[in-house]
Design a protein around this motif. Structure first.
Motif, short mmCIF file in Angstrom:
data_model
loop_
_atom_site.label_atom_id
_atom_site.label_comp_id
_atom_site.label_asym_id
_atom_site.label_seq_id
_atom_site.Cartn_x
_atom_site.Cartn_y
_atom_site.Cartn_z
N VAL A 110 25.95 42.12 100.70
CA VAL A 110 25.68 41.93 99.31
C VAL A 110 24.97 40.58 98.94
CG1 VAL A 110 26.65 41.65 96.87
CG2 VAL A 110 27.69 43.30 98.70
N THR A 111 24.16 40.66 98.11
CA THR A 111 23.20 39.41 98.00
C THR A 111 23.21 39.15 96.43
OG1 THR A 111 21.92 39.34 99.92
CG2 THR A 111 21.01 37.94 98.19
N VAL A 112 23.59 38.01 95.98
CA VAL A 112 23.68 37.95 94.52
C VAL A 112 22.23 37.48 94.30
CG1 VAL A 112 24.55 36.36 92.58
CG2 VAL A 112 26.05 37.19 94.27
N GLN A 113 21.68 38.12 92.94
CA GLN A 113 20.49 37.68 92.42
C GLN A 113 20.40 36.98 91.43
OE1 GLN A 113 17.46 38.24 94.25
NE2 GLN A 113 18.58 39.43 95.75
N GLN A 114 20.29 37.35 90.28
CA GLN A 114 20.77 36.86 88.69
C GLN A 114 22.03 36.98 88.04
OE1 GLN A 114 17.15 36.35 86.64
NE2 GLN A 114 15.91 37.29 88.26
N ALA A 115 22.89 37.42 88.74
CA ALA A 115 24.27 37.76 87.98
C ALA A 115 25.01 36.32 87.71
CB ALA A 115 25.23 38.62 89.17
N ARG A 149 33.39 27.87 91.84
CA ARG A 149 31.94 27.81 91.17
C ARG A 149 31.48 28.96 90.71
NH1 ARG A 149 26.87 26.20 94.68
NH2 ARG A 149 26.01 27.09 92.71
N PRO A 150 30.81 29.01 89.78
CA PRO A 150 30.25 30.56 89.41
C PRO A 150 29.31 30.98 90.57
CG PRO A 150 30.07 28.94 87.70
CD PRO A 150 30.51 28.09 88.74
N VAL A 151 29.12 32.41 90.53
CA VAL A 151 28.19 32.73 91.49
C VAL A 151 26.69 32.11 91.51
CG1 VAL A 151 29.50 34.95 92.06
CG2 VAL A 151 27.48 34.75 90.12
N PHE A 152 26.00 32.27 92.35
CA PHE A 152 24.64 31.83 92.28
C PHE A 152 23.56 32.65 93.24
CE2 PHE A 152 27.33 29.94 95.84
CZ PHE A 152 26.38 29.86 97.02
N THR A 153 22.43 32.35 92.80
CA THR A 153 21.18 33.17 93.66
C THR A 153 21.27 32.96 94.99
OG1 THR A 153 19.82 33.23 91.34
CG2 THR A 153 18.82 33.59 93.70
N GLY A 154 21.29 33.72 95.89
CA GLY A 154 21.19 33.83 97.32
C GLY A 154 22.46 33.97 97.94
N LEU A 155 23.77 34.03 97.33
CA LEU A 155 24.94 34.00 97.52
C LEU A 155 25.05 35.38 98.36
CD1 LEU A 155 28.03 33.17 98.11
CD2 LEU A 155 28.50 34.29 95.67
N HIS A 156 25.54 35.27 99.71
CA HIS A 156 25.47 36.36 100.60
C HIS A 156 26.72 36.81 101.47
CE1 HIS A 156 23.55 39.31 103.47
NE2 HIS A 156 24.09 38.80 104.17
N TYR A 157 27.28 37.92 101.56
CA TYR A 157 28.37 38.26 102.22
C TYR A 157 28.32 39.73 102.58
CZ TYR A 157 30.14 39.89 97.54
OH TYR A 157 29.99 40.53 96.43
N ALA A 158 29.28 40.14 103.55
CA ALA A 158 29.39 41.38 104.00
C ALA A 158 30.54 41.93 103.80
CB ALA A 158 28.97 41.32 105.46
N VAL A 159 30.59 43.46 103.46
CA VAL A 159 31.89 44.04 103.22
C VAL A 159 32.13 45.07 104.14
CG1 VAL A 159 33.41 45.20 101.63
CG2 VAL A 159 31.73 43.41 100.69
N THR A 160 33.12 45.11 105.10
CA THR A 160 33.33 46.31 105.81
C THR A 160 34.71 47.24 105.22
OG1 THR A 160 32.53 45.25 107.81
CG2 THR A 160 34.08 47.12 108.26
N ALA A 161 34.42 48.57 105.09
CA ALA A 161 35.31 49.57 104.42
C ALA A 161 35.86 50.57 105.28
CB ALA A 161 34.81 49.80 102.96
N ASN A 162 36.89 50.98 104.90
CA ASN A 162 37.30 52.51 105.91
C ASN A 162 36.56 53.57 105.14
OD1 ASN A 162 39.59 51.13 107.26
ND2 ASN A 162 40.73 50.99 105.22
#
Length: 307
Positions: A110-115, A149-162
């Motif tokens: 997931v990468t945050v854009q303009q949220a 802090r609030p989310v920002f453009t370019g914030l990136h993380y990965a989620v692994t799910a069952n």
């Protein structure tokens, strides 16, 4: 000199007393609780990209839930907010509430854009997060928020799910609802029109739920945008008979029907059916916002039910 010493002692005493006054030096760990409240009606959002997701999503991109039904208000309410309920996570980390079962896991980036705001989207059955951020997790809602802090453009993380449980697996679920989940069964008594449907429905939980949803979808007429509004018992009966309502009312009715069927339920909200881009990623904009039914089945946890 004596007067100066006396003045200094008095000044130190005043500073010590002032440090105990909360409005001057607030306690960062002070207990803050916000009771359940109606979901706000947000103004129209500009049509901008909010998030991009790489990988195949198994369902909605989850942002929040509405899990309290108030018989007094005849409405669904947001969950209570309690800062002492939150658990701080320093990524990479496993989610404390996640279980595991057989099958191929799902991994998305997931990468945050303009949220805006603090919420970090996640997916159902998430069990591990990867990145270099610190966040707060809520064991009640199983949702995530950036802590500092609030989310920002370019914030990136990965989620692994069952893996997503199949209809066959859900159909095999039986047994009593655990005490901790009974709060998600709270609802007014089922009206006669719903009780008639329950008397004819199968006893297996998943089949029972689908029978009630089918009865609603056969008659419900969707119109307008999903504006949060009060949904009473009488309103559910009206919609079962062929009334016209917006998508939020549809989801709110499904959640009440699930509780009357003895299945813990809530309303999930987030984003669904994003636009696939040339690089294979999915882009989500305000137009992709959606509400959807979530029901709880052991051992899988909260299961989004869409379509």
């Amino acid at each position: 000199l004596a007067r100066s010493v006396l003045a200094g002692v008095l000044l130190v005493g005043l500073l010590i007393a002032a440090s105990k006054v909360s409005f001057l030096f607030p306690d960062k760990e002070q207990h803050h609780v916000v009771p359940p409240r109606r979901p706000p009606v947000s103004p129209p959002a500009p049509d901008v990209p909010l998030y991009t997701v790489k990988g195949e999503l198994p369902g909605p991109l989850e942002v929040g839930v509405i899990d309290v039904y108030s018989a007094k208000d005849r409405a669904w309410l947001l969950p209570p907010v309690d800062n002492q309920r939150l658990q701080r996570l320093h990524l990479p980390a496993d989610l404390p509430w996640a279980g595991t079962w057989s099958g191929t896991p799902t991994r998305v980036e997931v990468t945050v854009q303009q949220a805006r705001g603090h919420a970090l989207p996640t997916i159902a059955f998430a069990r591990r997060l990867e990145g270099s951020i610190t966040l707060d997790s809520d064991p009640r809602t199983q949702l995530l928020a950036l802590s500092q802090r609030p989310v920002f453009t370019g914030l990136h993380y990965a989620v692994t799910a069952n893996p997503v449980p199949t209809g066959k697996q859900l159909s095999a679920v039986a047994g009593a609802v655990p005490p901790a989940m009974k709060q998600f069964l709270e609802a007014p008594p089922a009206p006669p029109a719903v009780q008639d449907l329950l008397d004819k429905a199968p006893q297996a939980k998943y089949a029972r739920l689908q029978a009630l949803r089918t009865a609603l979808y056969k008659k419900f007429v969707a119109s307008g945008q999903g504006k949060p509004t009060d949904v009473s018992v009488d309103r559910v009966v009206e919609l079962l008979g062929g009334g016209t309502g917006n998508p939020y009312e549809l989801t709110a009715s499904e959640a009440l029907l699930a509780r009357w069927a003895g299945i813990p339920s809530r309303i999930g909200f987030g984003y669904y059916n994003g636009t696939k881009k040339d690089d294979g990623s999915y882009e989500f904009r305000p137009a992709n916002a959606a509400t959807y039914l979530e029901v709880w089945f052991a051992p899988y946890g909260w299961v989004p039910v869409v379509g």
